[in-house]
Scaffold this motif. Structure first.
Motif, PDB file in Angstrom:
ATOM      1  N   CYS A   1       0.837  -1.196   0.000  1.00  0.00           N
ATOM      2  CA  CYS A   1       0.000   0.000   0.000  1.00  0.00           C
ATOM      3  C   CYS A   1       0.872   1.246   0.000  1.00  0.00           C
ATOM      4  N   LYS A   2       0.244   2.406  -0.021  1.00  0.00           N
ATOM      5  CA  LYS A   2       0.962   3.666  -0.153  1.00  0.00           C
ATOM      6  C   LYS A   2       1.602   4.145   1.143  1.00  0.00           C
TER       7      LYS A   2
ATOM      8  N   TRP B   1      -1.419   4.768   6.620  1.00  0.00           N
ATOM      9  CA  TRP B   1      -2.847   5.080   6.619  1.00  0.00           C
ATOM     10  C   TRP B   1      -3.649   4.113   5.759  1.00  0.00           C
ATOM     11  N   ASP B   2      -2.961   3.304   4.962  1.00  0.00           N
ATOM     12  CA  ASP B   2      -3.608   2.347   4.068  1.00  0.00           C
ATOM     13  C   ASP B   2      -3.496   0.920   4.593  1.00  0.00           C
ATOM     14  N   GLU B   3      -3.279   0.755   5.904  1.00  0.00           N
ATOM     15  CA  GLU B   3      -2.964  -0.567   6.428  1.00  0.00           C
ATOM     16  C   GLU B   3      -4.121  -1.560   6.285  1.00  0.00           C
TER      17      GLU B   3
ATOM     18  N   VAL C   1      -5.503  -2.183   3.648  1.00  0.00           N
ATOM     19  CA  VAL C   1      -5.240  -2.830   2.359  1.00  0.00           C
ATOM     20  C   VAL C   1      -4.014  -3.728   2.450  1.00  0.00           C
ATOM     21  N   CYS C   2      -2.917  -3.185   2.969  1.00  0.00           N
ATOM     22  CA  CYS C   2      -1.658  -3.939   2.953  1.00  0.00           C
ATOM     23  C   CYS C   2      -1.543  -4.921   4.105  1.00  0.00           C
TER      24      CYS C   2
ATOM     25  N   ASP D   1     -11.837  12.003   6.364  1.00  0.00           N
ATOM     26  CA  ASP D   1     -12.048  10.939   5.377  1.00  0.00           C
ATOM     27  C   ASP D   1     -12.800  11.476   4.159  1.00  0.00           C
TER      28      ASP D   1
ATOM     29  N   GLU E   1      -8.051  13.356  -3.117  1.00  0.00           N
ATOM     30  CA  GLU E   1      -7.113  12.365  -2.582  1.00  0.00           C
ATOM     31  C   GLU E   1      -5.745  12.989  -2.334  1.00  0.00           C
TER      32      GLU E   1
ATOM     33  N   GLN F   1      -2.207  12.755   0.733  1.00  0.00           N
ATOM     34  CA  GLN F   1      -1.620  12.052   1.863  1.00  0.00           C
ATOM     35  C   GLN F   1      -1.822  12.792   3.177  1.00  0.00           C
TER      36      GLN F   1
ATOM     37  N   ALA G   1      -5.185  12.101   4.711  1.00  0.00           N
ATOM     38  CA  ALA G   1      -5.229  10.661   4.983  1.00  0.00           C
ATOM     39  C   ALA G   1      -4.426  10.330   6.242  1.00  0.00           C
TER      40      ALA G   1
ATOM     41  N   TYR H   1      -5.840   8.983   9.894  1.00  0.00           N
ATOM     42  CA  TYR H   1      -5.294   7.740  10.445  1.00  0.00           C
ATOM     43  C   TYR H   1      -4.876   7.907  11.904  1.00  0.00           C
TER      44      TYR H   1
END
Length: 476
Positions: free
Chosen positions: A120-121, A124-126, A128-129, A335, A342, A344, A347, A351
């Motif tokens: 993931c990026k 904050w994208d945890e 997904v990853c 959010d 979009e 960072q 985001a 997070y």
């Protein structure tokens, strides 16, 4: 006729202040007490056990201030450590979904052996990853991984192959597990694991800390895939550890600062009791000591001479409800901004709002604490730090002649030689060389110089290490 406020402007200002105060109180009252406002959770009064006194085995010491930081600024939240009995080798779960092997005579080399999620990026994208937390080696030599979002996996650390043993999207007793935290395996292959919350995932873990409790201790039969809930309504169920005889299993209740014992065999089978309570902080993982007993790592340490914030909040459910509802609404606002535009920045802010790191950072300071327990749950000793060299400890592991300290928040892996822990003189013949720092010169980006850092520099603070590296760069 002229009004009184025309002759006394100060009274008009005072009226406005009073009106603002009254309106604010009314708004906060509605937020705190009006039903149906998310997040939807119960906020009971949570009673705390009498804290243990900081004397005897818990008396002040600064043993952990003699530790060192490995791979500082290269690691990202190394939550758990596991080893399979091979010399000079450990495995670490990392933020971003990676499982890495740390190896070599000085544990100075790192290699990624598996990735639980697709990548993931950023943190904050945890969702997904994935976020691998507790690690254990299974009876068959493969690594068991408790991923907070993606389930329980078995990983072949030599090939990188992985198999999912538990799908978190399937409800257990009517509730989906949202924070799969830690695990242990018995001789028959059954996996005992903790579900820290059924109302919030890890990114919103503060919700479970201030609301709940909804944590559970679960037993997984890997052959049938059946999950049996052994305990529920635990206050952030965390570390899991089977006893040496596997007649009971221990689970940490983080926000109640205690460890619960669930009996598996004998006349007490199926019942539970308190193994130890009143711990001087919030317990994370628990691991067996090679010589008997257990290490209980406190991810946050309570102050000695001032009230503990969480203990105070536990007595005020309306205040906890108010805080969570305001934080939740704020998070949803960020959010929405991130969804429309979009980026960072928003985001990352979103997070952090309900992440447990935020509340722990406020309450912990530079303190570090590991409680040593005997086989019967009595406190036998402690490892403490006060300089910030090592802090936010989630797990303590003995590997060879060293102690390793992992953390859900740090950007390094902590380590201290056992001779320092035991107060013994440095053994003769111990190598003075410490892990090297690799620096790539600007004019030769493909090469790397290995710079030897003196032990006294490596054992110092991160800032001093940065000065050493800067000096070496200038010399190059």
């Amino acid at each position: 006729l002229p009004r009184f406020t025309d002759f006394c402007p100060a009274m008009g200002l005072l009226n406005k202040i009073i009106r603002l105060f009254v309106d604010t109180v009314l708004l906060l009252t509605v937020i705190a007490f009006f039903p149906g406002i998310p997040p939807h959770a119960d906020f009971p009064v949570i009673m705390s056990d009498t804290p243990l006194t900081r004397e005897g085995p818990l008396a002040y010491n600064n043993i952990l201030d003699g530790g060192v930081r490995l791979f500082e600024n290269k690691f990202s939240a190394p939550e758990s450590v596991a080893h399979r009995g091979r010399e000079n080798e450990i495995f670490v779960s990392m933020h971003g979904g990676s499982i890495v092997k740390v190896y070599g005579p000085e544990y100075s080399d790192v290699k990624e052996v598996a990735k639980i999620g697709p990548g993931c990026k950023g943190p904050w994208d945890e969702r997904v990853c994935g976020r691998p937390l507790g690690l254990r080696f299974a009876n068959d030599g493969k690594l068991l991984v408790a991923d907070s979002y993606l389930g329980i996996f078995k990983v072949d650390v030599d090939t990188g192959d992985k198999e999912r043993l538990m799908d978190p999207s399937i409800a257990i007793n009517g509730a989906v597990p949202l924070i799969i935290d830690d695990l242990d395996e018995d001789a028959d292959g059954n996996i005992y694991w903790s579900d820290a919350s059924t109302i919030s995932d890890l990114a919103m873990g503060t919700t479970e800390v201030l609301a709940g409790p909804t944590g559970r201790l679960v037993k997984l039969d890997p052959i049938t895939g059946h999950n049996l809930v052994l305990l529920d309504k635990l206050a952030f169920a965390n570390g899991v550890q089977l006893s040496p005889d596997q007649d009971f299993v221990l689970v940490c209740e983080t926000t109640k600062s205690r460890v619960i014992r669930y009996w598996l065999k004998g006349p007490k089978a199926g019942t539970n009791d308190v193994f130890v309570s009143g711990l001087p902080g919030l317990p994370d993982n628990i691991r067996a000591k090679p010589q008997g007993g257990y290490y209980v790592s406190l991810v946050s340490v309570k102050p000695v001479d001032s009230p503990d914030l969480l203990t105070v909040l536990n007595q005020l459910p309306w205040l906890r409800r108010l805080c969570i509802r305001i934080l939740y609404a704020t998070k949803k606002m960020f959010d929405a901004i991130t969804y429309v535009y979009e980026n960072q920045l928003t985001a990352q802010v979103s997070y952090l709002i309900l992440n447990t790191k935020s509340i722990v950072a406020v309450t912990n300071g530079n303190r570090a604490f590991v409680v040593e327990l005997g086989a019967d749950g009595n406190v036998t000793g402690s490892l403490q730090g006060h300089s910030g060299t090592i802090c936010f400890i989630s797990q303590t592991d003995v590997v060879g002649d060293r102690l390793f300290f992992s953390s859900p928040y740090n950007n390094y892996l902590g380590m201290i030689p056992l001779w320092k822990v035991n107060g013994e003189p440095e053994p003769e013949g111990v190598k003075k060389r410490q892990p090297t720092i690799k620096i790539r010169p600007r004019n030769d980006p493909e090469s790397a110089f290995h710079i030897e850092v003196a032990p006294e520099d490596l054992a110092s603070s991160g800032k001093q290490q940065e000065k050493v590296v800067k000096k070496k760069k200038e010399e190059l």
